[in-house]
Design a protein around this motif. Sequence first.
Motif, PDB file in Angstrom:
ATOM      1  N   ILE A 109       0.865  -1.182   0.000  1.00  0.00           N
ATOM      2  CA  ILE A 109       0.000   0.000   0.000  1.00  0.00           C
ATOM      3  C   ILE A 109       0.899   1.228   0.000  1.00  0.00           C
ATOM      4  O   ILE A 109       1.821   1.333   0.816  1.00  0.00           O
ATOM      5  CB  ILE A 109      -0.940   0.029   1.215  1.00  0.00           C
ATOM      6  CG1 ILE A 109      -1.816  -1.235   1.250  1.00  0.00           C
ATOM      7  CG2 ILE A 109      -1.835   1.281   1.170  1.00  0.00           C
ATOM      8  CD1 ILE A 109      -2.730  -1.321   2.455  1.00  0.00           C
ATOM      9  N   LEU A 110       0.625   2.145  -0.919  1.00  0.00           N
ATOM     10  CA  LEU A 110       1.385   3.381  -1.028  1.00  0.00           C
ATOM     11  C   LEU A 110       0.519   4.513  -0.497  1.00  0.00           C
ATOM     12  O   LEU A 110      -0.483   4.876  -1.114  1.00  0.00           O
ATOM     13  CB  LEU A 110       1.777   3.644  -2.488  1.00  0.00           C
ATOM     14  CG  LEU A 110       2.463   2.487  -3.224  1.00  0.00           C
ATOM     15  CD1 LEU A 110       2.795   2.893  -4.663  1.00  0.00           C
ATOM     16  CD2 LEU A 110       3.717   2.029  -2.490  1.00  0.00           C
ATOM     17  N   MET A 111       0.885   5.051   0.648  1.00  0.00           N
ATOM     18  CA  MET A 111       0.100   6.115   1.278  1.00  0.00           C
ATOM     19  C   MET A 111       0.740   7.461   0.972  1.00  0.00           C
ATOM     20  O   MET A 111       1.816   7.791   1.464  1.00  0.00           O
ATOM     21  CB  MET A 111       0.016   5.893   2.783  1.00  0.00           C
ATOM     22  CG  MET A 111      -0.760   4.643   3.187  1.00  0.00           C
ATOM     23  SD  MET A 111      -2.488   4.625   2.594  1.00  0.00           S
ATOM     24  CE  MET A 111      -3.143   6.113   3.372  1.00  0.00           C
ATOM     25  N   THR A 112       0.054   8.256   0.154  1.00  0.00           N
ATOM     26  CA  THR A 112       0.580   9.573  -0.200  1.00  0.00           C
ATOM     27  C   THR A 112       0.672  10.466   1.033  1.00  0.00           C
ATOM     28  O   THR A 112       1.573  11.286   1.150  1.00  0.00           O
ATOM     29  CB  THR A 112      -0.293  10.250  -1.266  1.00  0.00           C
ATOM     30  OG1 THR A 112      -1.624  10.434  -0.752  1.00  0.00           O
ATOM     31  CG2 THR A 112      -0.346   9.394  -2.534  1.00  0.00           C
ATOM     32  N   HIS A 113      -0.284  10.305   1.944  1.00  0.00           N
ATOM     33  CA  HIS A 113      -0.247  10.947   3.254  1.00  0.00           C
ATOM     34  C   HIS A 113      -1.319  10.262   4.090  1.00  0.00           C
ATOM     35  O   HIS A 113      -1.973   9.333   3.609  1.00  0.00           O
ATOM     36  CB  HIS A 113      -0.451  12.464   3.155  1.00  0.00           C
ATOM     37  CG  HIS A 113      -1.724  12.914   2.513  1.00  0.00           C
ATOM     38  ND1 HIS A 113      -2.064  12.595   1.205  1.00  0.00           N
ATOM     39  CD2 HIS A 113      -2.764  13.658   2.991  1.00  0.00           C
ATOM     40  CE1 HIS A 113      -3.227  13.131   0.900  1.00  0.00           C
ATOM     41  NE2 HIS A 113      -3.671  13.775   1.976  1.00  0.00           N
ATOM     42  N   LEU A 114      -1.470  10.686   5.341  1.00  0.00           N
ATOM     43  CA  LEU A 114      -2.286   9.900   6.264  1.00  0.00           C
ATOM     44  C   LEU A 114      -3.467  10.665   6.857  1.00  0.00           C
ATOM     45  O   LEU A 114      -3.961  10.316   7.924  1.00  0.00           O
ATOM     46  CB  LEU A 114      -1.396   9.347   7.391  1.00  0.00           C
ATOM     47  CG  LEU A 114      -0.319   8.350   6.918  1.00  0.00           C
ATOM     48  CD1 LEU A 114       0.688   8.089   8.035  1.00  0.00           C
ATOM     49  CD2 LEU A 114      -0.950   7.046   6.452  1.00  0.00           C
ATOM     50  N   HIS A 115      -3.953  11.684   6.141  1.00  0.00           N
ATOM     51  CA  HIS A 115      -5.180  12.350   6.563  1.00  0.00           C
ATOM     52  C   HIS A 115      -6.326  11.338   6.564  1.00  0.00           C
ATOM     53  O   HIS A 115      -6.309  10.353   5.806  1.00  0.00           O
ATOM     54  CB  HIS A 115      -5.515  13.512   5.632  1.00  0.00           C
ATOM     55  CG  HIS A 115      -4.575  14.666   5.769  1.00  0.00           C
ATOM     56  ND1 HIS A 115      -4.536  15.704   4.853  1.00  0.00           N
ATOM     57  CD2 HIS A 115      -3.647  14.977   6.720  1.00  0.00           C
ATOM     58  CE1 HIS A 115      -3.626  16.591   5.243  1.00  0.00           C
ATOM     59  NE2 HIS A 115      -3.075  16.165   6.354  1.00  0.00           N
ATOM     60  N   TRP A 146       4.727   9.805   8.821  1.00  0.00           N
ATOM     61  CA  TRP A 146       4.517   8.792   9.865  1.00  0.00           C
ATOM     62  C   TRP A 146       4.765   9.394  11.249  1.00  0.00           C
ATOM     63  O   TRP A 146       4.028   9.132  12.196  1.00  0.00           O
ATOM     64  CB  TRP A 146       5.410   7.598   9.609  1.00  0.00           C
ATOM     65  CG  TRP A 146       5.283   6.471  10.594  1.00  0.00           C
ATOM     66  CD1 TRP A 146       6.299   5.881  11.294  1.00  0.00           C
ATOM     67  CD2 TRP A 146       4.089   5.763  10.966  1.00  0.00           C
ATOM     68  NE1 TRP A 146       5.806   4.871  12.091  1.00  0.00           N
ATOM     69  CE2 TRP A 146       4.452   4.780  11.902  1.00  0.00           C
ATOM     70  CE3 TRP A 146       2.748   5.882  10.613  1.00  0.00           C
ATOM     71  CZ2 TRP A 146       3.537   3.912  12.494  1.00  0.00           C
ATOM     72  CZ3 TRP A 146       1.820   5.018  11.195  1.00  0.00           C
ATOM     73  CH2 TRP A 146       2.212   4.056  12.119  1.00  0.00           C
ATOM     74  N   ASP A 147       5.779  10.231  11.370  1.00  0.00           N
ATOM     75  CA  ASP A 147       6.068  10.878  12.647  1.00  0.00           C
ATOM     76  C   ASP A 147       4.935  11.816  13.057  1.00  0.00           C
ATOM     77  O   ASP A 147       4.517  11.840  14.222  1.00  0.00           O
ATOM     78  CB  ASP A 147       7.381  11.658  12.567  1.00  0.00           C
ATOM     79  CG  ASP A 147       8.607  10.751  12.477  1.00  0.00           C
ATOM     80  OD1 ASP A 147       8.478   9.550  12.785  1.00  0.00           O
ATOM     81  OD2 ASP A 147       9.676  11.253  12.080  1.00  0.00           O
ATOM     82  N   GLU A 148       4.426  12.593  12.082  1.00  0.00           N
ATOM     83  CA  GLU A 148       3.351  13.523  12.422  1.00  0.00           C
ATOM     84  C   GLU A 148       2.048  12.795  12.703  1.00  0.00           C
ATOM     85  O   GLU A 148       1.249  13.245  13.540  1.00  0.00           O
ATOM     86  CB  GLU A 148       3.151  14.562  11.317  1.00  0.00           C
ATOM     87  CG  GLU A 148       2.150  15.639  11.722  1.00  0.00           C
ATOM     88  CD  GLU A 148       2.125  16.848  10.813  1.00  0.00           C
ATOM     89  OE1 GLU A 148       1.353  17.779  11.104  1.00  0.00           O
ATOM     90  OE2 GLU A 148       2.884  16.882   9.812  1.00  0.00           O
ATOM     91  N   MET A 149       1.815  11.688  12.014  1.00  0.00           N
ATOM     92  CA  MET A 149       0.616  10.888  12.270  1.00  0.00           C
ATOM     93  C   MET A 149       0.538  10.505  13.751  1.00  0.00           C
ATOM     94  O   MET A 149      -0.513  10.592  14.377  1.00  0.00           O
ATOM     95  CB  MET A 149       0.640   9.622  11.404  1.00  0.00           C
ATOM     96  CG  MET A 149      -0.507   8.650  11.629  1.00  0.00           C
ATOM     97  SD  MET A 149      -2.079   9.326  11.086  1.00  0.00           S
ATOM     98  CE  MET A 149      -2.969   7.834  10.646  1.00  0.00           C
ATOM     99  N   ASN A 158      -6.723  17.192  13.909  1.00  0.00           N
ATOM    100  CA  ASN A 158      -8.064  16.871  13.417  1.00  0.00           C
ATOM    101  C   ASN A 158      -8.044  15.968  12.190  1.00  0.00           C
ATOM    102  O   ASN A 158      -9.095  15.451  11.792  1.00  0.00           O
ATOM    103  CB  ASN A 158      -8.823  18.158  13.087  1.00  0.00           C
ATOM    104  CG  ASN A 158      -9.158  18.963  14.325  1.00  0.00           C
ATOM    105  OD1 ASN A 158      -9.482  18.401  15.360  1.00  0.00           O
ATOM    106  ND2 ASN A 158      -9.066  20.286  14.233  1.00  0.00           N
ATOM    107  N   SER A 159      -6.869  15.779  11.586  1.00  0.00           N
ATOM    108  CA  SER A 159      -6.757  14.944  10.384  1.00  0.00           C
ATOM    109  C   SER A 159      -6.062  13.610  10.633  1.00  0.00           C
ATOM    110  O   SER A 159      -6.238  12.669   9.865  1.00  0.00           O
ATOM    111  CB  SER A 159      -5.988  15.699   9.296  1.00  0.00           C
ATOM    112  OG  SER A 159      -6.691  16.848   8.882  1.00  0.00           O
ATOM    113  N   TYR A 160      -5.248  13.545  11.696  1.00  0.00           N
ATOM    114  CA  TYR A 160      -4.486  12.329  11.997  1.00  0.00           C
ATOM    115  C   TYR A 160      -5.095  11.629  13.207  1.00  0.00           C
ATOM    116  O   TYR A 160      -5.066  12.161  14.313  1.00  0.00           O
ATOM    117  CB  TYR A 160      -3.026  12.682  12.278  1.00  0.00           C
ATOM    118  CG  TYR A 160      -2.281  13.256  11.095  1.00  0.00           C
ATOM    119  CD1 TYR A 160      -2.107  12.524   9.921  1.00  0.00           C
ATOM    120  CD2 TYR A 160      -1.731  14.536  11.149  1.00  0.00           C
ATOM    121  CE1 TYR A 160      -1.425  13.047   8.843  1.00  0.00           C
ATOM    122  CE2 TYR A 160      -1.029  15.066  10.078  1.00  0.00           C
ATOM    123  CZ  TYR A 160      -0.885  14.326   8.925  1.00  0.00           C
ATOM    124  OH  TYR A 160      -0.197  14.846   7.860  1.00  0.00           O
TER     125      TYR A 160
END
Length: 282
Positions: A109-115, A146-149, A158-160
């Motif tokens: 799975i390729l996650m462009t970002h984690l919102h 990943w660190d910010e998630m 509010n997004s992670y």
Amino acid sequence: MKVETLQIGRAKLTWLNGGVTHLDGGAMFGVVPKPLWSKKYPVNDKNQIELRTDPILLQLDGKNILIDSGIGINKLTEKQKRNFGVREESNVVGSLESLNLTVNDIGIILMTHLHYDHACGLTETLEEGYQSVFPHADIYVSQIEWDEMRNPNIRSINSYWEMNWKPIVKQIVPFEEEIEILPGLSMIHTGGHSDGHSIIRFTDGEYTFTHMADLMPTHAHQSALWVLAYDDYPIDSVHQKEKWMEVCYKEKSWITFYHDAYYRAIKFDEHGEKLNHVERNR
């Protein structure tokens, strides 16, 4: 329902049903005046635009790969569904079944970002807690994201969401600036929309596609200056978008979409004029 597919060299792309949201058009186009953006993308009487959250199944070299994961099922409260204009939740499992696949067949799975609107489909609810939807997949994401998630700031909290990352900790494969997943297939950290946002690039000789993710969420965001009010670092978005759109025009690369309710992919010429496209079946 007929699925949309696109063959690009060795790569076969199939769009799955990840659900739909309806978000404020002004937020999605930032400082661009409504009389301009509303000519390019339909808007309803609540000033909302339709935004799909449809993962792309990428089949390449015998691997089944997902690009992002949809908004999931039973992950949002009724209030969140109202606020985000959710009228349909994910049916990725059903989409895969129609292709004679299951969640166990997804290996990458390729996650462009984690919102939330990209990552909610990674986990599912149990009677107590959550579990991974794709237990056999390696999940690639930039280290910064990943660190910010796991440690969101006052704006990004509010997004992670914790329920989207705790069950998949052992599956995460973080990378720094760029990583080649398979020959010709790479993830590249861009920042902009989020600090850890990434795009996906595939090159197979003359055949190429670029998944711009939320740097260019819809066809109406073609201009480098048309960026989202949701972007954490909008100037970075502008610079990265300008850089990669120039590459796409020069290569005549397909640009693929996760959010666009009208187009799945578009190919532009060196002048930014549309050469070819795949429409979404509505």
